[in-house]
Write a protein that holds these residues in place. Structure first.
Motif, PDB file in Angstrom:
ATOM      1  N   VAL A 108       0.840  -1.192   0.000  1.00 35.64           N
ATOM      2  CA  VAL A 108       0.000   0.000   0.000  1.00 35.64           C
ATOM      3  C   VAL A 108       0.884   1.254   0.000  1.00 35.64           C
ATOM      4  O   VAL A 108       0.633   2.210  -0.732  1.00 35.64           O
ATOM      5  CB  VAL A 108      -0.937   0.006   1.236  1.00 35.64           C
ATOM      6  CG1 VAL A 108      -1.691   1.318   1.351  1.00 35.64           C
ATOM      7  CG2 VAL A 108      -1.903  -1.171   1.168  1.00 35.64           C
ATOM      8  N   VAL A 109       1.917   1.222   0.814  1.00 31.05           N
ATOM      9  CA  VAL A 109       2.856   2.341   0.882  1.00 31.05           C
ATOM     10  C   VAL A 109       3.572   2.497  -0.459  1.00 31.05           C
ATOM     11  O   VAL A 109       3.700   3.608  -0.987  1.00 31.05           O
ATOM     12  CB  VAL A 109       3.862   2.126   2.028  1.00 31.05           C
ATOM     13  CG1 VAL A 109       4.944   3.188   2.023  1.00 31.05           C
ATOM     14  CG2 VAL A 109       3.130   2.077   3.373  1.00 31.05           C
ATOM     15  N   LEU A 110       4.034   1.387  -1.003  1.00 25.52           N
ATOM     16  CA  LEU A 110       4.752   1.433  -2.280  1.00 25.52           C
ATOM     17  C   LEU A 110       3.849   1.905  -3.417  1.00 25.52           C
ATOM     18  O   LEU A 110       4.294   2.654  -4.297  1.00 25.52           O
ATOM     19  CB  LEU A 110       5.358   0.067  -2.592  1.00 25.52           C
ATOM     20  CG  LEU A 110       6.452  -0.389  -1.627  1.00 25.52           C
ATOM     21  CD1 LEU A 110       6.879  -1.817  -1.944  1.00 25.52           C
ATOM     22  CD2 LEU A 110       7.636   0.554  -1.675  1.00 25.52           C
ATOM     23  N   VAL A 111       2.588   1.488  -3.410  1.00 26.99           N
ATOM     24  CA  VAL A 111       1.655   1.946  -4.448  1.00 26.99           C
ATOM     25  C   VAL A 111       1.485   3.457  -4.369  1.00 26.99           C
ATOM     26  O   VAL A 111       1.448   4.144  -5.403  1.00 26.99           O
ATOM     27  CB  VAL A 111       0.286   1.230  -4.338  1.00 26.99           C
ATOM     28  CG1 VAL A 111      -0.765   1.931  -5.189  1.00 26.99           C
ATOM     29  CG2 VAL A 111       0.411  -0.218  -4.756  1.00 26.99           C
ATOM     30  N   ALA A 112       1.390   4.002  -3.163  1.00 22.99           N
ATOM     31  CA  ALA A 112       1.258   5.454  -3.015  1.00 22.99           C
ATOM     32  C   ALA A 112       2.478   6.158  -3.593  1.00 22.99           C
ATOM     33  O   ALA A 112       2.354   7.120  -4.370  1.00 22.99           O
ATOM     34  CB  ALA A 112       1.065   5.825  -1.541  1.00 22.99           C
ATOM     35  N   GLY A 115       2.604   5.590  -7.376  1.00 22.83           N
ATOM     36  CA  GLY A 115       1.551   6.375  -8.021  1.00 22.83           C
ATOM     37  C   GLY A 115       1.970   7.817  -8.234  1.00 22.83           C
ATOM     38  O   GLY A 115       1.704   8.412  -9.278  1.00 22.83           O
ATOM     39  N   VAL A 116       2.647   8.367  -7.243  1.00 20.67           N
ATOM     40  CA  VAL A 116       3.136   9.748  -7.349  1.00 20.67           C
ATOM     41  C   VAL A 116       4.275   9.834  -8.359  1.00 20.67           C
ATOM     42  O   VAL A 116       4.272  10.678  -9.255  1.00 20.67           O
ATOM     43  CB  VAL A 116       3.578  10.280  -5.963  1.00 20.67           C
ATOM     44  CG1 VAL A 116       4.348  11.582  -6.095  1.00 20.67           C
ATOM     45  CG2 VAL A 116       2.365  10.444  -5.057  1.00 20.67           C
ATOM     46  N   VAL A 117       5.241   8.930  -8.240  1.00 16.71           N
ATOM     47  CA  VAL A 117       6.448   8.999  -9.076  1.00 16.71           C
ATOM     48  C   VAL A 117       6.158   8.635 -10.532  1.00 16.71           C
ATOM     49  O   VAL A 117       6.599   9.338 -11.443  1.00 16.71           O
ATOM     50  CB  VAL A 117       7.554   8.078  -8.499  1.00 16.71           C
ATOM     51  CG1 VAL A 117       8.736   7.971  -9.444  1.00 16.71           C
ATOM     52  CG2 VAL A 117       8.008   8.586  -7.131  1.00 16.71           C
ATOM     53  N   GLY A 120       2.050  10.268 -11.780  1.00 17.46           N
ATOM     54  CA  GLY A 120       1.760  11.684 -11.623  1.00 17.46           C
ATOM     55  C   GLY A 120       0.594  11.972 -10.687  1.00 17.46           C
ATOM     56  O   GLY A 120       0.014  13.059 -10.730  1.00 17.46           O
ATOM     57  N   GLU A 121       0.225  11.011  -9.847  1.00 17.77           N
ATOM     58  CA  GLU A 121      -0.848  11.242  -8.895  1.00 17.77           C
ATOM     59  C   GLU A 121      -0.364  12.180  -7.796  1.00 17.77           C
ATOM     60  O   GLU A 121       0.839  12.321  -7.579  1.00 17.77           O
ATOM     61  CB  GLU A 121      -1.326   9.904  -8.308  1.00 17.77           C
ATOM     62  CG  GLU A 121      -1.889   8.984  -9.368  1.00 17.77           C
ATOM     63  CD  GLU A 121      -2.293   7.614  -8.862  1.00 17.77           C
ATOM     64  OE1 GLU A 121      -2.854   6.857  -9.671  1.00 17.77           O
ATOM     65  OE2 GLU A 121      -2.032   7.287  -7.690  1.00 17.77           O
ATOM     66  N   THR A 122      -1.282  12.834  -7.131  1.00 15.64           N
ATOM     67  CA  THR A 122      -0.894  13.750  -6.062  1.00 15.64           C
ATOM     68  C   THR A 122      -1.506  13.293  -4.745  1.00 15.64           C
ATOM     69  O   THR A 122      -2.650  12.817  -4.709  1.00 15.64           O
ATOM     70  CB  THR A 122      -1.356  15.183  -6.366  1.00 15.64           C
ATOM     71  OG1 THR A 122      -2.771  15.182  -6.554  1.00 15.64           O
ATOM     72  CG2 THR A 122      -0.692  15.723  -7.603  1.00 15.64           C
ATOM     73  N   LEU A 123      -0.726  13.441  -3.704  1.00 16.42           N
ATOM     74  CA  LEU A 123      -1.202  13.145  -2.360  1.00 16.42           C
ATOM     75  C   LEU A 123      -1.015  14.392  -1.505  1.00 16.42           C
ATOM     76  O   LEU A 123      -0.002  15.085  -1.626  1.00 16.42           O
ATOM     77  CB  LEU A 123      -0.421  11.974  -1.749  1.00 16.42           C
ATOM     78  CG  LEU A 123      -0.565  10.616  -2.440  1.00 16.42           C
ATOM     79  CD1 LEU A 123       0.313   9.573  -1.761  1.00 16.42           C
ATOM     80  CD2 LEU A 123      -2.011  10.160  -2.455  1.00 16.42           C
ATOM     81  N   THR A 124      -1.987  14.664  -0.666  1.00 17.85           N
ATOM     82  CA  THR A 124      -1.906  15.814   0.229  1.00 17.85           C
ATOM     83  C   THR A 124      -1.131  15.429   1.490  1.00 17.85           C
ATOM     84  O   THR A 124      -0.827  14.242   1.705  1.00 17.85           O
ATOM     85  CB  THR A 124      -3.318  16.274   0.627  1.00 17.85           C
ATOM     86  OG1 THR A 124      -3.933  15.221   1.376  1.00 17.85           O
ATOM     87  CG2 THR A 124      -4.153  16.613  -0.611  1.00 17.85           C
TER      88      THR A 124
END
Length: 145
Positions: A108-112, A115-117, A120-124
């Motif tokens: 789950v951590v790696l997917v986050a 996903g960003v890297v 191009g997804e963004t997390l707050t």
């Protein structure tokens, strides 16, 4: 308001429940046999179940109807899934299910992060805090004192 069956949250919770059962059932089943053989048997069951579902829902398609880029990434996903299952079953053979599963869920951590890297997804900031808490929780559950 969407019907429950049309929400990603419903299906994600079902996935989590079935994943938990997978760990428990696999831990019991892998005990007396080789972990790779256990993974193979599990895969046969998954293939049979999917064949039944595709038949019942009319979901079969010609391989030529799948766009090449999609096919490539689905094949890569299949390789990653196979490698993950082999490693997971080996870990279950060697360790406690209650400690193996949380470390596996570091995915789950790696997917986050991926996903960003890569997507191009963004997390707050609160999202990143959640990711950090998941990582810390997995480590604490797996920690043997």
């Amino acid at each position: 308001m969407k019907p429950l069956l049309d929400t990603w949250q419903f299906w994600a919770l079902l996935s989590a429940g079935f994943a938990a059962l997978t760990a428990i059932f696999a831990k019991i089943g892998v005990g007396p046999i080789d972990s790779d053989l256990a993974t193979f048997l599990r895969t046969l069951v998954v293939l049979a179940l999917l064949a039944v579902i595709l038949t019942l829902t009319g979901g079969w398609r010609s391989p030529g109807a799948i766009p090449p880029r999609a096919a490539l990434f689905l094949v890569l996903s299949g390789f990653a899934t196979g490698a993950s299952w082999l490693c997971y079953f080996r870990a279950l053979k060697l360790g406690d299910a209650a400690r193996v599963a949380p470390i596996d869920k570091l995915s789950v951590v790696l997917v986050a992060v991926f996903g960003v890297v890569f997507l191009g997804e963004t997390l707050t900031l609160p999202n990143w805090l959640g990711v950090g808490l998941i990582a810390a929780g997995a480590v604490l559950v797996a920690w043997r004192v």
